[in-house]
Write an enzyme that holds these catalytic residues in place. Structure first.
Site, short mmCIF file in Angstrom:
data_model
loop_
_atom_site.label_atom_id
_atom_site.label_comp_id
_atom_site.label_asym_id
_atom_site.label_seq_id
_atom_site.Cartn_x
_atom_site.Cartn_y
_atom_site.Cartn_z
N ASP A 81 90.66 -78.76 22.75
CA ASP A 81 89.85 -77.54 22.88
C ASP A 81 88.46 -77.80 22.34
OD1 ASP A 81 92.02 -76.22 23.94
OD2 ASP A 81 92.68 -75.42 22.01
N ASP A 94 92.39 -68.57 13.23
CA ASP A 94 93.57 -67.97 12.60
C ASP A 94 93.98 -68.67 11.31
OD1 ASP A 94 94.38 -70.26 13.93
OD2 ASP A 94 95.82 -69.24 15.24
N ASP A 123 96.31 -81.65 23.60
CA ASP A 123 95.33 -80.67 24.06
C ASP A 123 94.01 -80.87 23.33
OD1 ASP A 123 97.19 -79.33 25.75
OD2 ASP A 123 98.06 -78.41 23.97
#
Length: 447
Positions: free
Chosen positions: A69, A150, A67
């Site tokens: 991002d 996070d 992935d």
């Protein structure tokens, strides 16, 4: 890796550690063609554009990311103007999805800090009574965005303009030390989004890292916050936790931190009563089998694992309906399936596309014992015979007894020649059916 910036003692740095091109292994060759297209077009459009989070982290770990991002200082509306293949999604936080066929590149605008006291609605977030963020469309700078990430290992930014990596929270050091650490106060961050507790576990198993003590400590205390997560989002997290090749490890950690009950309460209850019970053993074997298949590059279906998770609960409910309520077997079976499925939907919202295969697998468990000629061939032709058979094999390993003979019979029968099949069917002696006669169907004896 070396660095020339001064490391701060706090969780986030006053200024980022900057790693020049020759000080890191992040390369454009590791990025997908579509991710590069998005980065370059944003940059040429006059905006800052960075690969962020897992993509950078995984490359630094020597892995090949799946992935990509991207973050930018362009707003969602500005992104949409640059890309005809863009669609805007999300209420909690607005995102841009750049669609290239099946490949989707997610682009987010830098997130800013909340200001609950501001009179400007654009600068306000919305939180629940438990501290969970319900609306978060607040845009800011890259520094603010990093503080809103996070974990430290996700606050890493690769700049397409200068090919440098910007580390805002000592993430590179935590990658080197293999530590999962939250940015900011752990309890506050978990209250903002309780799913971060699941992410801490998933990253720990996926990356073979340890959860840092202050990040780990609040999880059991705050586990009840998971009750406020929508079932649809819980299903998404289930897919990530149980279909990533680390299902068994995640299962054990979820149980350890008292989070499993928010996915499968009946299994959590069984584990507390007897961690070696047949239901728990069966689930563990299916988890192990799922991990093995995924790590060998074989296909798996979420329906099979979900069917295993609920199987013993259905059998328990079926026995209650047939023995205590004297319900006919077939009626009891379908009632048990529907009741258990409805019960489970309150925890994780299982899409309909998986529910039918699950029910077929369960139904086949009660068809496979019937090996009379026509029934055996009909069962063998069932479109989900293979899944039902594989399910039976694992059950036989746990339950033993008659199931071992049944599993062996079907193993030989499906691969046997036509003549051998006929011989096997002739030598088969039917066992007494489980079906119970309904009391209301019995004839009354005349006085």
């Amino acid at each position: 890796m070396t660095n020339k910036a001064k490391t701060q003692q706090s969780n986030t740095l006053e200024s980022p550690l900057v790693f020049a091109r020759d000080e890191h292994n992040v390369s454009r060759n590791e990025l997908s063609e579509n991710a590069l297209k998005v980065l370059y077009r944003l940059n040429k459009g006059g905006y800052d554009a960075y690969l962020v989070g897992g993509g950078v982290r995984d490359i630094l770990l020597g892995e090949h990311p799946k992935d990509f991002d991207i973050v930018t200082n362009a707003t969602p509306e500005q992104i949409k103007k640059l890309f005809r293949n863009c669609r805007l999604i999300g209420r909690r936080f607005r995102l841009a999805h750049i669609v290239f066929g099946r490949d989707i590149i997610e682009v987010a605008t830098f997130r800013g800090h909340h200001d609950e006291q501001s009179s400007d609605n654009q600068k306000q977030s919305k939180q629940s009574a438990h501290g969970m963020l319900l609306r978060d469309n607040i845009y800011g700078t890259i520094d603010e965005d990093a503080e809103r990430r996070d974990f430290t290992i996700n606050a890493l930014y690769y700049n397409i303009a200068d090919f440098k990596v910007y580390d805002f929270a000592n993430g590179v050091a935590d990658i080197k030390n293999r530590v999962i650490r939250l940015i900011g106060d752990a309890e506050t961050r978990y209250r903002e989004d309780p799913v971060r507790m699941l992410r801490a576990i998933r990253f720990a198993t996926k990356l073979d890292m340890q959860i840092e003590p202050s990040t780990r400590e609040p999880i059991k205390r705050l586990a009840p916050l998971m009750a406020h997560i929508p079932p649809a989002r819980m299903f998404e997290e289930y897919m990530k936790l149980f279909l990533g090749g680390k299902a068994e490890q995640n299962f054990d950690m979820l149980a350890e931190y008292q989070l499993l009950e928010y996915f499968f309460p009946h299994i959590a209850s069984d584990m507390k009563a007897d961690d070696n019970s047949a239901s728990v053993q069966f689930v563990r074997k299916v988890l192990r089998n799922t991990d093995l298949r995924i790590n060998q590059g074989k296909r798996v279906t979420p329906a099979f694992l979900l069917a295993a998770m609920l199987w013993h609960r259905i059998e328990s409910q079926l026995n209650t309906l047939t023995e205590q309520q004297q319900m006919p077997f077939q009626d009891a079976f379908f009632t048990a399936m529907n009741e258990v499925m409805a019960e489970q939907q309150r925890c994780i919202a299982i899409p309909k596309r998986f529910q039918l295969p699950m029910k077929d697998i369960w139904f086949l468990q009660h068809k496979l014992p019937h090996r009379e000629a026509k029934k055996a061939f009909k069962t063998l032709e069932h479109p989900r015979f293979r899944a039902g058979y594989d399910f039976l094999l694992i059950r036989s390993e746990v339950e033993q007894g008659d199931l071992v003979e049944l599993a062996n019979w079907w193993t030989h029968f499906q691969h046997a020649s036509a003549d051998t099949k006929q011989q096997m069917l002739k030598s088969f002696k039917p066992t007494r059916s489980r079906r119970r006669r309904s009391p209301r169907k019995r004839k009354k004896v005349a006085e």
